[in-house]
Structures are given as C-alpha cells and as structure tokens.
Write a protein that holds these residues in place. Structure first.
Motif, PDB file in Angstrom:
ATOM      1  N   ILE B  10      -5.471   2.506 -31.103  1.00  0.00           N
ATOM      2  CA  ILE B  10      -6.008   1.935 -29.866  1.00  0.00           C
ATOM      3  C   ILE B  10      -7.509   1.670 -30.012  1.00  0.00           C
ATOM      4  CG2 ILE B  10      -6.517   2.482 -27.431  1.00  0.00           C
ATOM      5  CD1 ILE B  10      -3.723   3.865 -27.344  1.00  0.00           C
ATOM      6  N   HIS B  14      -9.222  -1.993 -30.023  1.00  0.00           N
ATOM      7  CA  HIS B  14     -10.244  -2.290 -29.020  1.00  0.00           C
ATOM      8  C   HIS B  14     -11.523  -2.810 -29.668  1.00  0.00           C
ATOM      9  CE1 HIS B  14     -11.714  -2.152 -24.966  1.00  0.00           C
ATOM     10  NE2 HIS B  14     -12.850  -1.671 -25.436  1.00  0.00           N
ATOM     11  N   MET B  17     -10.871  -6.342 -30.855  1.00  0.00           N
ATOM     12  CA  MET B  17     -10.846  -7.285 -29.724  1.00  0.00           C
ATOM     13  C   MET B  17     -12.274  -7.613 -29.286  1.00  0.00           C
ATOM     14  SD  MET B  17     -11.378  -7.278 -26.170  1.00  0.00           S
ATOM     15  CE  MET B  17     -10.895  -5.789 -25.288  1.00  0.00           C
ATOM     16  N   GLU B  18     -13.094  -6.575 -29.141  1.00  0.00           N
ATOM     17  CA  GLU B  18     -14.492  -6.801 -28.726  1.00  0.00           C
ATOM     18  C   GLU B  18     -15.262  -7.627 -29.757  1.00  0.00           C
ATOM     19  OE1 GLU B  18     -16.513  -3.102 -27.594  1.00  0.00           O
ATOM     20  OE2 GLU B  18     -16.276  -3.819 -25.538  1.00  0.00           O
TER      21      GLU B  18
END
Lengths: 109, 109, 109, 109
Positions: B10, B14, B17-18
């Motif tokens: 996760i 994350h 994605m950022e």
C-alpha cells in the motif's frame, strides 16, 4: 430501478467521458502539444468525474446531487477550455461537455 | 485484518501514485511538452492503476494477484519511459515506479 | 481512432459495469443480505475494473493486454459468484460478466 | 509544488479512504449484514470520492473547491451512518470521516 430514471444522464455522461478521453488522446498526438496542455489536463479531469458519476448513478448512490453539482461545473470548465481550440476533437468535446453540464444541472436538488 | 499484511505494498503504491501524478503535473508545465507526451500518458495510466490496486488492497479484494500482475507491468513500463528524461520529477518517478513494480511482483500468486 | 476498434469491447464492458452495479444495489436491498455478501463484493470489484478498462480503451491506453487479462479473470469470477444466486439481477449479471470476459480475452495479446 | 500545500488534506483523505474500505470489508463479514447494508453502501461511496479527490490533489487539479465541497458532504453523511453502529470499525470510520470532512471544508473556496 433507480438507474432507469437516470438513463438520459448516464448517456450524456458516457458520451462526455468518451469525447474527453478521445480529445486527450488526440491532443497528446498534436504537433502543438504545448498549446494543448490545459486542454489535456481538463479533458482528463472531466472524463474522470463523468465516469465516476456515471458509475455512481448505476449503483444507486445516495449522493446524486452533491456529485452532479461538482460534475456540472467541471464539464462547463472543460467545455470552455476545449472551445478555444480549432481541432475537430476539441470542438466536439466542447459540445459533449456542455450537453453533459446541462444534464447534470437537472440532477442537482 | 487483511490490509495489514499489505502495508508495504500500500505504501509503495501510494508513493508511486503520488510520484506519477506530480510528474504528470510537472510535465504539462515543461517547455518541451511535446517531448513529454508519452511520459504524460504513462504517468496517468500508472497513477490510476496504482490508486486502483491500493484501494482494492484496503478493501480486502479477492483479486490481489490478477491486479498486481497488471500493475507490475504498467509500473515497469512507466519507469522505463520516465527514465529516458532528465527532469528531476521524471527520475524520481522512475525510481518510485520500479520500487512499486518489485512490490507488486511479490503479490502475484 | 484507436477507440473505434475497441467498440465492441467498450460496449460489453459498459453493460457488465451496469449489470454489476445494479446487482450490487439490488443485493443490498434483499432480505437475505448475508447470503449475498460475496456477490456484493465481487459485483463492485468487477464494476470497478470494467469501468477502469472501458475508460482506458477510450483514451488509447498502451496497456490493453495487461488490463484485459486481469479484467477477464475478475469478470469470470464475478459471473461464477452471481450464477449461484436465483435473483433475476444475479442471473442477468452472470450473463453480462461471462460475455464481457469473452470480449476481454480477445484483447489479450 | 501545489501538492505540498495539500499535504494535510491528502493525509486525511487517505486515512478516511482506508477507514471506509476497512469498515466496508468488516461489515460484509458481520453476522448482521442486513443491519449494515446502508453502512456498506456509504463506506464505498465515501472511499471512492476520497480516493478520487486525493488523486486529484496530487495531480494539481484546477477543481479543488468543486470536488472538496462534494467530498465534505459525503464524508459527513458517511460519518453519520457509521456512528449509528457499535462495531469498532464503524466508530473508527465515523471519526475518520468527520476529520476528513473538516479538512475538505477548508479547501472549499
């Protein structure tokens, strides 16, 4: 079933999502990409929220009004950006955005 | 709770994605947007699937392996594209993509 | 334009997304919600990936094969779950899932 | 970079998305699923819009205010639903929802 009363909205949202994604795809292949940067950006923002609301309507979301209000404003802004550009995909996208914005406004309580 | 065993995945998803969304945002503001067109495209594809898988892991999806396999390939491809460009945001994004791809591979059954 | 060659896939994905979201919505209103828990879960997983792939196809994603492979498996699993239940919405959803799985398999390189 | 000024919002949105997805997952495994039907529904609506806004903030969306307004209302409604239920995951989710709603309100122009 609740989604039937939203049939017209679902169609407009779907058409707007497709038009925005085609315009995004086409803009990225234009010679003047720099000039299209803001159009690329708003296309994807608009496609994403239209797809989101479309899905939400088909699953009986309790938040139609809240989402439609945001979507109407984003569609309008995207239409205004697309309208500035002469490319056929931009003009068609602007039309789909404005039509979708009108439909979304009807969903706002 | 199942999401705890995915904590590391996760986090990497994350971060990826950022990094992809920052790179997308920065690419659209570069002078050489045309040169960045493919990077803009893969950034958003990668950000979207990372966000999708991240959410799926937090909700106990039964489809971890299927989604992680696709995500690993997309992260790798995005890393390869980003790595070609000297911009700091591209290099950082490539790193995040490769780290995420490794993590995703561990999730494939 | 690339999205035209995917017209048939886009339609099946859209029908599957709608069927899954209707089934999810209807399952949540059934008397035997407990019995439908797994169906509720797979419906939303399937609707989400179908919607994701549909959007990706309309924007010329370079990752058709990767996404379609995951989507085919998720559609099949959702179809298998829905098929166990006699509710009309479950049976219809199973049909849409299997049809979509077939279409997705054609997109796998 | 614009996403830095949204760091606090991104964190609250992420925590809320995770809490909602855990609550959804846990609700589907409760004995009294029927009693949790509305909680299952609002959990997923809330997780989805939080994830959407979180991504939008990291990519420099021009539509912060529009999305945050919708998100604040959905978080509040989800918090109100979760608060009704004694399960630990529901109470924790309610807290995350209210905290996120407050953060979203700060983003509304």
């Amino acid at each position: 079933m609740s989604h039937l009363k939203y049939q017209s909205a679902i169609e407009k949202l779907h058409e707007c999502m497709e038009a925005c994604n085609h315009c995004y795809d086409a803009c990225l292949q234009e010679d003047d990409v720099k000039m299209m940067a803001e159009c690329i950006r708003t296309d994807r923002e608009c496609a994403d929220i239209c797809s989101f609301l479309e899905q939400a309507l088909t699953r009986g979301t309790p938040f139609v009004s809240e989402l439609a209000e945001a979507c109407a404003k984003i569609c309008e802004a995207c239409g205004n950006e697309c309208k500035k550009h002469d490319h056929d995909h931009c003009q068609k996208c602007a039309e789909a955005c404005y039509a979708c914005a009108e439909e979304c406004k009807k969903l706002v309580a």
